[in-house]
Every structure is written in structure tokens, then in C-alpha cells.
Design a protein around this motif. Sequence first.
Motif, PDB file in Angstrom:
ATOM      1  N   ASP A   1      68.156   9.929  15.402  1.00 36.37           N
ATOM      2  CA  ASP A   1      69.491   9.709  14.837  1.00 36.37           C
ATOM      3  C   ASP A   1      70.048   8.317  15.157  1.00 36.37           C
ATOM      4  N   ALA A   2      69.204   7.368  15.554  1.00 37.08           N
ATOM      5  CA  ALA A   2      69.654   6.007  15.871  1.00 37.08           C
ATOM      6  C   ALA A   2      70.187   5.322  14.606  1.00 37.08           C
ATOM      7  N   LEU A   3      71.236   4.513  14.789  1.00 39.50           N
ATOM      8  CA  LEU A   3      71.845   3.816  13.654  1.00 39.50           C
ATOM      9  C   LEU A   3      71.009   2.630  13.185  1.00 39.50           C
ATOM     10  N   LEU A   4      70.293   1.983  14.116  1.00 37.79           N
ATOM     11  CA  LEU A   4      69.505   0.800  13.791  1.00 37.79           C
ATOM     12  C   LEU A   4      68.041   1.030  14.134  1.00 37.79           C
ATOM     13  N   THR A   5      67.156   0.425  13.350  1.00 38.80           N
ATOM     14  CA  THR A   5      65.730   0.480  13.669  1.00 38.80           C
ATOM     15  C   THR A   5      65.449  -0.540  14.763  1.00 38.80           C
ATOM     16  N   GLN A   6      64.258  -0.477  15.342  1.00 36.23           N
ATOM     17  CA  GLN A   6      63.888  -1.433  16.382  1.00 36.23           C
ATOM     18  C   GLN A   6      63.837  -2.849  15.815  1.00 36.23           C
ATOM     19  N   ASP A   7      63.366  -3.008  14.589  1.00 31.65           N
ATOM     20  CA  ASP A   7      63.322  -4.337  13.957  1.00 31.65           C
ATOM     21  C   ASP A   7      64.732  -4.919  13.797  1.00 31.65           C
ATOM     22  N   GLU A   8      65.695  -4.081  13.401  1.00 33.09           N
ATOM     23  CA  GLU A   8      67.069  -4.546  13.246  1.00 33.09           C
ATOM     24  C   GLU A   8      67.671  -4.944  14.596  1.00 33.09           C
ATOM     25  N   LEU A   9      67.399  -4.151  15.630  1.00 33.36           N
ATOM     26  CA  LEU A   9      67.869  -4.505  16.981  1.00 33.36           C
ATOM     27  C   LEU A   9      67.263  -5.817  17.449  1.00 33.36           C
ATOM     28  N   ASP A  10      65.953  -6.000  17.216  1.00 31.05           N
ATOM     29  CA  ASP A  10      65.286  -7.251  17.614  1.00 31.05           C
ATOM     30  C   ASP A  10      65.893  -8.447  16.894  1.00 31.05           C
TER      31      ASP A  10
END
Length: 201
Positions: free
Chosen positions: A4-13
Motif C-alpha cells: 500500500d506504499a504511495l511511491l515506488t522505489q524508483d520514485e523515492l530514489d
Amino acid sequence: MQRDALLTQDELDFIQNMQHNPQLNLRDASSNLTVNGGAQLRDLLTRLAAHDHVTIQAQVDNQQLTFPLQLVEDEFNAVHLRLGVPSIFEDGPMVRPWRLALEAPVALENVRGTAGALWVHEVSFKGVLVEIRGRIKPPKTFSLWFSPSGYERIALRGAFERETARGLFAYRISQSDADETERLRQFILHQHRLLHPQMHA
């Protein structure tokens, strides 16, 4: 990563990369103004800038740079003092706006971008010196576009002043649009920096 995370890992990076990118965190040092004279001086300058035209003037060699002091509101609704684009003057028998002599004359254009008979040789934030090509009389007024190479074109409105000894025609610029005036000042300031880098270091 949680489902249920709002952002993917790529978006966080990507966001973290932008936060730590030194190029994106640079400020325009020429427009920032830090007042270290205490709260009273800062409050006085802020009140004056809010109610009247306040400038800071610098004298370098035979030139004067007059910076308007402006109040700007940031994204957090905090008000700050900022230096605006300066007016550049040169000393001589009388103080006059600094004129940029163009390497090659630039034709003033109509709204469709067609070159006309007026060719700019020198420009300041207050006026232009033009050559008239063709057999026409100098117009009393003009409303045309100045398109120096590499810059967005700038609307100019001119009123005839006089003919010079060199056979050029001086026109006083009267801008009705503050954005056009600002763009002309930005162009002149950029050219001044190229010609006088020691003054802007």
C-alpha cells in the motif's frame, strides 16, 4: 516495499536524487540580499520597500549600477528583500544610461518577424540608436520587436528624439509592459556581464 506504499522505489530514489543534487540547490547569488544589521534595519528596509521605491547604488570605475530593492513572497508566504535587475549608467559630461554597442546591427521586426528598415546599432534600457535602410524618413514613433541572436524577442516602443552626427537616429524607449522592460534590462545586464566580468565576479 509494502503493497500500500504511495511511491515506488524508483520514485523515492528520484526524489532523493533531486534533493541531493548540488546543481538544483544553487541560488542566484546576484538576487539574494542578506541584511546582517539586525531586526530594526531589516524592518526599516522592508517598510520602505513596501511603500516607496528603494534602490541600492554601486559605483565601479565610470559606471553606476542602481539595483531596485523588491519585496518578494516565497512559497511559505514569508516576505523577503531581493535585488532586482539593475539600471546601468555611465559617467561622463552627464550621467546617461549605459549603451550596449551591438557587434552587428539588428533589424527591428514587425509582429510576423519580418525585418524592417530600422536597424539597431546601440541599445540601453532608455533608448536605441538606429540606422534607417532604404529611402524612408525616420518615423516619429515605432512599435516593433528587437530580436538579438540567442534571445527571446523583446517588444520596443520608441519615440524619435534626434539625428546624431554619425547619421544614426536616437529614439527614446517607452515600454508599456513591465515584463518587456524587465526582459530588456535582463538582456542588457547579461551583455554587460560578458563585457565587464570583473564587475560581476
